[in-house]
Scaffold this motif. Structure first.
Motif: not given
Length: 281
Positions: A46, A238-240, A242-247, A251, A254
């Motif tokens: 990451t 930061e949750l964002k 993790r979400v951004g890495s999965d998608e 970050i 975005t």
């Protein structure tokens, strides 16, 4: 897995170890930076992805090489699903995503099949990624190494002149202990230590804004001071991220003004400053 077209030798095949002189430069690449961690699970990939993108946002031409051959994730974090093709010069063409070039074993193998290879084969692939991939002209090639101190680290250190390495750790003692081992290995190999990054440094609750130091806090900074190296910065949980890495949407792409993105930007600026100062010194 072979890259079709042009008669290119399959990635993962044998390589003539006598054809590459130790520490020889990679044509077209000015600086090679290794990102390493002593143990897995500290968010090294990451950090590699977001540092590479941050360098690109500073105006540099950047490549990202996934040297974790048996556990490649760079392509997933960048949202890349296509496979590279061979050039007329019988090289593998690096892929593009979010303004950077990349190569990953994950783009060359089936997603559901494990890569079960011995050390010499991994060594050969890393050399091919360096020498037989068309990177173009790059200011920085970021190499995301697997965790630990093993074949991949030795191959990189022995075959190219690294401009430096960045060590990623979380704050707790067990991670820092392994980070120190990685640091000492690079020092013994004569690689400049650019500094230590503390990932997952703390968690700020978005609801109540209370700060929780899940893995402790400040351990990496204290370790850097004790070891006499620079502390490059702290990245919060930061949750964002993790979400951004999965998608496949980092970050830093975005939300470039997010505090996490700004932290990565500052780390990237420090890396540039340290590398350029050594070049001109």
């Amino acid at each position: 897995p072979a890259v079709t077209g042009g008669g290119h030798r399959p990635i993962g095949g044998t390589i003539d170890r006598g054809t590459i002189a130790p520490k020889s430069p990679v044509p077209g690449i000015k600086h090679i930076i290794a990102i390493n961690s002593g143990k897995g699970g500290v968010g090294k990939t990451t950090c590699s992805v977001n540092i590479a993108i941050s360098l690109s946002r500073l105006g540099f031409k950047v490549g990202l090489m996934d040297a974790d051959i048996t556990g490649p994730n760079v392509h997933l974090m960048l949202g890349v699903t296509e496979k590279p093709h061979a050039t007329e010069e019988k090289k593998v063409m690096s892929l593009a995503a979010h303004g950077i070039r990349l190569i990953s074993m994950g783009t060359l193998t089936d997603a559901d099949k494990p890569t079960i290879w011995r050390g010499p084969m991994l060594d050969g692939v890393i050399k091919q990624f360096l020498r037989e991939v068309e990177w173009g002209q790059l200011d920085y090639l970021i190499v995301d190494l697997p965790p630990g101190t093993s074949d991949a680290q030795l191959t990189i250190c022995q075959n190219v002149a690294l401009s430096g390495t960045v060590i990623i750790s979380t704050p707790q003692d067990v991670a820092l202990l392994d980070a120190r081992k990685g640091l000492m290995m690079f020092q013994k190999m004569g690689v400049p230590i650019l500094g230590l990054v503390e990932n997952m440094s703390f968690f700020d609750c978005p609801e109540c804004h209370h700060r929780t130091e899940i893995f402790s806090h400040g351990g990496a900074k204290a370790a850097a001071e004790k070891l006499g190296i620079d502390f490059l910065g702290a990245i919060p949980i930061e949750l964002k991220v993790r979400v951004g890495s999965d998608e496949g949407l980092p970050i830093t792409v975005t939300e470039p003004e997010h505090p996490v993105s700004k932290a990565f930007a500052e780390i990237a600026k420090t890396i540039v400053s340290k590398v350029e100062s050594k070049v001109t010194a």
